[in-house]
Design a protein around this motif. Structure first.
Motif, PDB file in Angstrom:
ATOM      1  N   PRO A 192       0.830  -1.207   0.000  1.00  0.00           N
ATOM      2  CA  PRO A 192       0.000   0.000   0.000  1.00  0.00           C
ATOM      3  C   PRO A 192       0.862   1.254   0.000  1.00  0.00           C
ATOM      4  O   PRO A 192       2.027   1.229   0.436  1.00  0.00           O
ATOM      5  CB  PRO A 192      -0.795  -0.118   1.297  1.00  0.00           C
ATOM      6  N   THR A 193       0.279   2.348  -0.470  1.00  0.00           N
ATOM      7  CA  THR A 193       0.978   3.631  -0.490  1.00  0.00           C
ATOM      8  C   THR A 193       0.078   4.714   0.083  1.00  0.00           C
ATOM      9  O   THR A 193      -1.145   4.554   0.168  1.00  0.00           O
ATOM     10  CB  THR A 193       1.371   4.027  -1.929  1.00  0.00           C
ATOM     11  N   ILE A 194       0.677   5.815   0.477  1.00  0.00           N
ATOM     12  CA  ILE A 194      -0.081   6.983   0.923  1.00  0.00           C
ATOM     13  C   ILE A 194      -0.863   7.538  -0.265  1.00  0.00           C
ATOM     14  O   ILE A 194      -0.289   7.868  -1.300  1.00  0.00           O
ATOM     15  CB  ILE A 194       0.854   8.058   1.491  1.00  0.00           C
ATOM     16  N   GLU A 195      -2.187   7.615  -0.148  1.00  0.00           N
ATOM     17  CA  GLU A 195      -3.031   8.151  -1.216  1.00  0.00           C
ATOM     18  C   GLU A 195      -3.608   9.511  -0.870  1.00  0.00           C
ATOM     19  O   GLU A 195      -4.049  10.245  -1.756  1.00  0.00           O
ATOM     20  CB  GLU A 195      -4.178   7.169  -1.515  1.00  0.00           C
ATOM     21  N   ASP A 196      -3.642   9.821   0.407  1.00  0.00           N
ATOM     22  CA  ASP A 196      -4.202  11.079   0.897  1.00  0.00           C
ATOM     23  C   ASP A 196      -3.276  11.574   2.006  1.00  0.00           C
ATOM     24  O   ASP A 196      -2.731  10.755   2.769  1.00  0.00           O
ATOM     25  CB  ASP A 196      -5.620  10.850   1.442  1.00  0.00           C
ATOM     26  N   PRO A 197      -3.074  12.868   2.131  1.00  0.00           N
ATOM     27  CA  PRO A 197      -2.127  13.362   3.147  1.00  0.00           C
ATOM     28  C   PRO A 197      -2.520  13.039   4.583  1.00  0.00           C
ATOM     29  O   PRO A 197      -1.699  13.183   5.494  1.00  0.00           O
ATOM     30  CB  PRO A 197      -2.102  14.873   2.906  1.00  0.00           C
ATOM     31  N   ARG A 198      -3.760  12.559   4.801  1.00  0.00           N
ATOM     32  CA  ARG A 198      -4.180  12.176   6.157  1.00  0.00           C
ATOM     33  C   ARG A 198      -3.990  10.690   6.427  1.00  0.00           C
ATOM     34  O   ARG A 198      -4.299  10.202   7.520  1.00  0.00           O
ATOM     35  CB  ARG A 198      -5.642  12.564   6.365  1.00  0.00           C
ATOM     36  N   ASP A 199      -3.472   9.951   5.445  1.00  0.00           N
ATOM     37  CA  ASP A 199      -3.257   8.510   5.597  1.00  0.00           C
ATOM     38  C   ASP A 199      -2.038   8.209   6.454  1.00  0.00           C
ATOM     39  O   ASP A 199      -1.114   9.037   6.579  1.00  0.00           O
ATOM     40  CB  ASP A 199      -3.005   7.863   4.230  1.00  0.00           C
ATOM     41  N   VAL A 200      -2.015   6.981   6.985  1.00  0.00           N
ATOM     42  CA  VAL A 200      -0.780   6.385   7.482  1.00  0.00           C
ATOM     43  C   VAL A 200      -0.710   4.957   6.946  1.00  0.00           C
ATOM     44  O   VAL A 200      -1.717   4.374   6.538  1.00  0.00           O
ATOM     45  CB  VAL A 200      -0.674   6.372   9.026  1.00  0.00           C
ATOM     46  N   ILE A 201       0.481   4.405   6.937  1.00  0.00           N
ATOM     47  CA  ILE A 201       0.696   2.998   6.612  1.00  0.00           C
ATOM     48  C   ILE A 201       1.121   2.298   7.888  1.00  0.00           C
ATOM     49  O   ILE A 201       1.994   2.792   8.619  1.00  0.00           O
ATOM     50  CB  ILE A 201       1.779   2.806   5.536  1.00  0.00           C
ATOM     51  N   ILE A 202       0.492   1.156   8.185  1.00  0.00           N
ATOM     52  CA  ILE A 202       0.930   0.385   9.341  1.00  0.00           C
ATOM     53  C   ILE A 202       1.454  -0.978   8.908  1.00  0.00           C
ATOM     54  O   ILE A 202       1.000  -1.547   7.902  1.00  0.00           O
ATOM     55  CB  ILE A 202      -0.185   0.201  10.395  1.00  0.00           C
ATOM     56  N   LYS A 203       2.417  -1.461   9.659  1.00  0.00           N
ATOM     57  CA  LYS A 203       2.874  -2.844   9.539  1.00  0.00           C
ATOM     58  C   LYS A 203       2.024  -3.671  10.495  1.00  0.00           C
ATOM     59  O   LYS A 203       2.030  -3.431  11.706  1.00  0.00           O
ATOM     60  CB  LYS A 203       4.353  -2.960   9.908  1.00  0.00           C
ATOM     61  N   ARG A 212      -2.925   0.444   4.361  1.00  0.00           N
ATOM     62  CA  ARG A 212      -3.153   1.889   4.347  1.00  0.00           C
ATOM     63  C   ARG A 212      -4.346   2.187   5.236  1.00  0.00           C
ATOM     64  O   ARG A 212      -5.434   1.655   5.043  1.00  0.00           O
ATOM     65  CB  ARG A 212      -3.438   2.353   2.918  1.00  0.00           C
ATOM     66  N   VAL A 213      -4.144   3.066   6.230  1.00  0.00           N
ATOM     67  CA  VAL A 213      -5.209   3.471   7.139  1.00  0.00           C
ATOM     68  C   VAL A 213      -5.675   4.863   6.729  1.00  0.00           C
ATOM     69  O   VAL A 213      -4.909   5.831   6.801  1.00  0.00           O
ATOM     70  CB  VAL A 213      -4.734   3.471   8.604  1.00  0.00           C
TER      71      VAL A 213
END
Length: 389
Positions: free
Chosen positions: A20-31, A144-145
């Motif tokens: 997954p990648t950041i799609e919106d500046p409010r996103d985070v990626i978690i493991k 992606r969260v």
């Protein structure tokens, strides 16, 4: 990365998929450090919910460590441990401001489709069909969260994954099911279904002070777990649910009834089960509403029916005249997870409840496809599966 992906009815595969990648500046990626198989996932597995596409990543119960943050993320930082509610919320719309998070007006990316199917959109949900946004699910190595600042729940130091994981779905779901009942000290609360949500509904009703809690199922291990949580149990294969509930309530019926089963309900009488299965096969109804029928019949007049069990479509032969004339109140819906998480997190920290009691199986993510079958068929005394990527 690796993930569990849907490829059709009863076909879940351990696939390699793009990270997954950041799609919106409010996103985070978690493991992801832990995820789980939910009873709602079985509705997808068994082909009862529309809107799934081949290759969709499954799962909506997950938690992990933040490894990347969008430039507009203000509350989270790399290294934070978080559990992610399955309902995706913006935190800003009218429904979110009212605490009605499961009907957030902004997060369903397929709002136009949802409007046509449901009349109005629901919130976006992780790993749960394109009717709810088509978001990739959490049975994966990374996720992606979306809108993470508004939704993700920080996990305190010292709290294990097993204690925190179920804050994303089944613990708040069981709690909301009981809260919707407005339980009073004189109440009998009957809970249909001793799966994971039913187990948390039982314990929530006990914590809320019900006079007695009764749990209905037919799987010995699940009934034993419910008894350990404070419930009187009824095996619907061995005795009449209606007769036993009337006996426990001096013929008046339980004041509060909780449907923790949903659309794949089984009937104790073969004719009921056969009727619904035939109607499903003929596409004349989509869901099996035996539990709803039984609750309407047995609930005490002026009582409350709380429905956390998931329904997806059309039901048949609902005795609505009985419900109307008895003055029953229906309360239902997907869970407003973030409405409850602060209080439930405190209860875990203070030792009032340890949610890990429900776990019976912990396996690697690669064992997921086989564990879907084990969980669905209730083999090996399976009640709740945790997956470790």
């Amino acid at each position: 990365m690796k993930a569990l992906c849907y490829h059709g009815k009863q076909d879940i595969r351990y696939d390699t998929v793009p990270d997954p990648t950041i799609e919106d500046p409010r996103d985070v990626i978690i493991k992801v450090t832990s995820c789980a198989i939910c009873g709602s996932d079985l509705h997808l597995y068994d082909g009862f919910m529309p809107g799934m596409q081949s290759g969709d990543i499954m799962g909506h119960e997950f938690m992990g460590e933040v490894v990347e943050v969008g430039r507009e993320s203000r509350r989270l930082k790399v290294g934070d441990r978080v559990v992610v509610p399955f309902t995706i919320i913006c935190g800003e719309c009218d429904q979110c401001r009212r605490g009605n998070f499961s009907v957030c007006e902004r997060t369903n990316r397929n709002k136009d489709v949802a409007d046509k199917v449901f009349g109005h959109t629901t919130a976006g949900l992780y790993g749960y069909t394109h009717l709810t946004g088509g978001y990739a699910g959490g049975q994966a190595e990374y996720v992606r969260v979306a809108h993470a600042d508004a939704s993700a729940v920080k996990v305190p130091d010292g709290m294990s994954d097993e204690q925190a994981l179920f804050l994303g779905d089944i613990f708040p779901t069981g709690w909301q099911a009981a809260a919707q009942c407005e339980i009073e000290p004189t109440d009998t609360v009957a809970v249909w279904g001793a799966g994971p949500v039913g187990q948390f509904a039982v314990r929530s009703a006990v914590m809320m002070g019900a006079r007695q809690v009764v749990c209905i199922d037919n799987v010995p291990e699940r009934l034993a777990m419910a008894r350990a949580g404070g419930a009187i149990t009824i095996d619907f294969d061995q005795e009449s649910v209606v007769e036993r509930l009337n006996a426990l309530t001096n013929g008046k019926g339980p004041e509060k009834c909780i449907d923790a089963v949903g659309l794949e309900a089984h009937a104790s009488r073969s004719i009921d089960s056969l009727y619904d299965r035939v109607k499903q096969a003929m596409m004349m109804e989509t869901d099996r509403p035996h539990v709803l029928r039984e609750m309407i019949y047995v609930c005490r007049p002026a009582g409350i029916l709380s429905i956390p069990g998931v329904y997806g479509g059309l039901l048949d032969k609902i005795p609505f005249g009985a419900a109307m004339n008895k003055g029953l109140t229906f309360r239902m819906g997907q869970t407003h997870v973030n409405r409850w998480t602060d209080d439930l997190l405190r209860r875990i920290q203070e030792g009032e409840i340890d949610p890990s009691f429900v776990i019976t199986h912990t396996v690697g993510l690669d064992a997921g496809p086989e564990m879907y079958r084990t969980f669905r068929d209730k083999h090996d005394s399976c009640i709740k599966v945790v997956l470790k990527p």
